[in-house]
Write a protein that holds these residues in place. Sequence first.
Motif, PDB file in Angstrom:
ATOM      1  N   CYS A  72       0.847  -1.199   0.000  1.00  0.00           N
ATOM      2  CA  CYS A  72       0.000   0.000   0.000  1.00  0.00           C
ATOM      3  C   CYS A  72       0.879   1.245   0.000  1.00  0.00           C
ATOM      4  CB  CYS A  72      -0.916   0.010   1.231  1.00  0.00           C
ATOM      5  SG  CYS A  72      -2.033   1.430   1.219  1.00  0.00           S
ATOM      6  N   ARG A  73       0.645   2.132  -0.954  1.00  0.00           N
ATOM      7  CA  ARG A  73       1.356   3.414  -0.955  1.00  0.00           C
ATOM      8  C   ARG A  73       0.346   4.542  -1.117  1.00  0.00           C
ATOM      9  NH1 ARG A  73       1.988   4.099  -6.296  1.00  0.00           N
ATOM     10  NH2 ARG A  73       3.265   5.932  -5.970  1.00  0.00           N
ATOM     11  N   ILE A  74      -0.786   4.317  -0.430  1.00  0.00           N
ATOM     12  CA  ILE A  74      -1.858   5.307  -0.515  1.00  0.00           C
ATOM     13  C   ILE A  74      -1.547   6.539   0.345  1.00  0.00           C
ATOM     14  CG2 ILE A  74      -4.223   5.602   0.367  1.00  0.00           C
ATOM     15  CD1 ILE A  74      -4.934   3.028  -1.114  1.00  0.00           C
ATOM     16  N   CYS A  75      -0.749   6.375   1.395  1.00  0.00           N
ATOM     17  CA  CYS A  75      -0.374   7.570   2.154  1.00  0.00           C
ATOM     18  C   CYS A  75       1.127   7.531   2.451  1.00  0.00           C
ATOM     19  CB  CYS A  75      -1.189   7.697   3.449  1.00  0.00           C
ATOM     20  SG  CYS A  75      -0.507   6.808   4.861  1.00  0.00           S
ATOM     21  N   SER A  76       1.652   8.643   2.897  1.00  0.00           N
ATOM     22  CA  SER A  76       3.108   8.733   3.047  1.00  0.00           C
ATOM     23  C   SER A  76       3.604   8.236   4.404  1.00  0.00           C
ATOM     24  CB  SER A  76       3.591  10.160   2.784  1.00  0.00           C
ATOM     25  OG  SER A  76       3.176  10.983   3.827  1.00  0.00           O
ATOM     26  N   MET A  77       2.712   7.623   5.208  1.00  0.00           N
ATOM     27  CA  MET A  77       3.216   6.857   6.355  1.00  0.00           C
ATOM     28  C   MET A  77       3.868   5.585   5.826  1.00  0.00           C
ATOM     29  SD  MET A  77       0.449   7.159   9.431  1.00  0.00           S
ATOM     30  CE  MET A  77      -1.052   6.669   8.593  1.00  0.00           C
ATOM     31  N   CYS A 104      -1.676   2.093   9.595  1.00  0.00           N
ATOM     32  CA  CYS A 104      -3.022   2.536   9.988  1.00  0.00           C
ATOM     33  C   CYS A 104      -3.889   1.383  10.470  1.00  0.00           C
ATOM     34  CB  CYS A 104      -3.695   3.246   8.824  1.00  0.00           C
ATOM     35  SG  CYS A 104      -4.026   2.134   7.449  1.00  0.00           S
ATOM     36  N   HIS A 159      -9.236   6.294  -0.631  1.00  0.00           N
ATOM     37  CA  HIS A 159      -8.317   7.251  -0.006  1.00  0.00           C
ATOM     38  C   HIS A 159      -7.994   6.763   1.408  1.00  0.00           C
ATOM     39  CE1 HIS A 159      -6.999  10.939   2.046  1.00  0.00           C
ATOM     40  NE2 HIS A 159      -6.594  11.313   0.834  1.00  0.00           N
ATOM     41  N   MET A 160      -6.861   7.144   1.887  1.00  0.00           N
ATOM     42  CA  MET A 160      -6.447   6.738   3.231  1.00  0.00           C
ATOM     43  C   MET A 160      -7.561   7.057   4.256  1.00  0.00           C
ATOM     44  SD  MET A 160      -5.083   7.669   6.334  1.00  0.00           S
ATOM     45  CE  MET A 160      -4.640   6.383   7.464  1.00  0.00           C
TER      46      MET A 160
END
Length: 628
Positions: A49-54, A68, A193-194
């Motif tokens: 998963c690279r949906i958010c930068s965490m 998450c 979306h995240m």
Amino acid sequence: MKKFTTVEEMEYDSKRLKETACAVCIDTWETRAENQKNHCKFGEGGICCRICSMGPCRITPKAPKGICGADAAAIAGRNYLRSIVGGAAAHSDHGREIAYVLATASRDGAYQIKDEQKCISMAKEFDIETDGRDIYDIAHELGNKALLEYGKPFGTLTFLNRATKERQETWARNKIAPRSIDRECTEAMHMTHMGNTADATALIRQGLRTSLADGWGGSMMGTDFSDVLFGTPKPVNTEANLGVLDKDKVNIIVHGHDPALSEMIVLAAQMPEYTKRAQELGAKGINIVGLCCTSNEVAMRHGIPMAGNFLQQENAVLTGAVELIVADVQCIFPALGPLSKCFHTHFVTTSPKAVIPDSEFILFEPQNALENAKKIVSMAVENFVNRNNDLVFIPERKEKATVGYSCEAIIEELDGVTNSHVDLTGTYKPLIECLKSGVLRGAVGIVGCNNPRVRPDYSHISAMKELIKNDILVVVTGCSAQAAAKAGLLDKEARELCGDGLKRVCELVDIPPVLHMGSCVDISRIVLLASKVAEQWGIRIDQLPVIGCAPEWMSEKAVAIANYVVSTGLDTYLGIEPQVNGSDQMMQLITEGTRDMVGAGFVINTDIEKLTRAMIDGIEAKRAALGI
Ligand code: SF4
Ligand code: MSK
């Protein structure tokens, strides 16, 4: 007995062309695929998963959740839904472009109405007044109303009314009836979306709805408005494989998907001044050929020869005999840029949606269409003198093909053999009778791309041969259609490869056993055909001995297609595994879970012999359930 081109022979030609690639020091997909082998397992399983930068977050036994808390099913489900959106957006945007062309067509302009009857009948579907009105006024209102389907605030898509009553109820009951096309794509992106949907079933449900917005929305518009503007296909003879290139002529390749471009190039190339100029420069004339889905579009409307499918695009340039290759959108290798630089070939791109380095960009819009098409043809003609004959090698192999079996054409062919005592005019009843009696065991729509993950074209061709041998009619679109054409399976002589029942039907109706129905967007023709057959038979569509198959698929469009074919109620057999196998729950949902919602699902096997056996068994199981 006719000698049919084999996959081995095609591979032999490819190998010879790779020698030219070596000579000019350029790589091809074969070398790049070799460099890419041992694909990333997280990517293959859909669990990166690279949906958010965490993140990026990758699922392993030691790390079963992302930062998450998203698990494998959530991550694979979101990635999967995003590929459906990519595919639905691409097809539907193609449909939108054609709707714009329709909305601006004019009697004295480049784009005119070729099928007035279809325009009127579609206008009626959109509640447009047609009596006593000029056809262009009707077309403009139709184009405008169709464009609103992309963003209408209330209701569901107009074309859903074309489905059987049972399907419409199924979609409504499961809350997957698509509202507007852009809305389903946007909502799917929002859901993924995240911090939004993490439930795999909800993601799958939105996947079905988004795919239906493509198949019964954008793609269907792409098909039908192309018919209105450029003519509804009728059977026409053509030829296929690289042997259609002509060493004595100026060779122009049209590549991509949107017939708005290729139709204009064909029109311009037929203008006598360009042939005259080509002859002044020492050529015998101009030879237009097609690649990928554009090839299907121009073959079925003009009999333009088909140079090949997706993985043949580099081979075409490697012949050294191509003066110009012009592309619009989708399935265009960026590799064509540097490759064409090794030859005299002009590589022209035309759409802001497919801007590719090392191409010459000529913006193509309805208002400058013919003018720019002429410019492109002229560039090709003037380039003939720059050909380096030392680099020219055109494999001679080509096959005859009959293409262009739209639903309307199939009905017309069936009408030709209808028993005159019974009025079956305009129905699929003769086909239904053949299915009921068992003369035909069933039908398979084989579609989609080719893919280096399997032996290219082999899966398409071997499955088709085995199915027709077992009295199963095959209909094809996209790159699968060209695989069939290259192997001679779209030639009426391919009847000799059929079982007795199918052979008899093909002889009676005078058709090949593998019917060409068009390009990728034209899978909408297949779902409409199946819907009408179910309706006239009086059974549910998922009861029909009819299935879909994508043995070598590769694109996001194929993921969207496979989902709308399943949502329409047809089991779909895949020879390439969707990238979700990192989640057992997702695998279960796409193969079994959707059956509870829409009565169909995927059957997956990367061994084409086993997949074909499963298709035959699947069709026989449907027959047994019907008691026929
Ligand atoms: Fe990781 Fe969650 Fe962000 Fe995905 S959304 S990258 S799983 S933290
Ligand atoms: S062109 S999507 S490679 S079928 Fe429609 Fe071919 Fe697949 Fe592109």
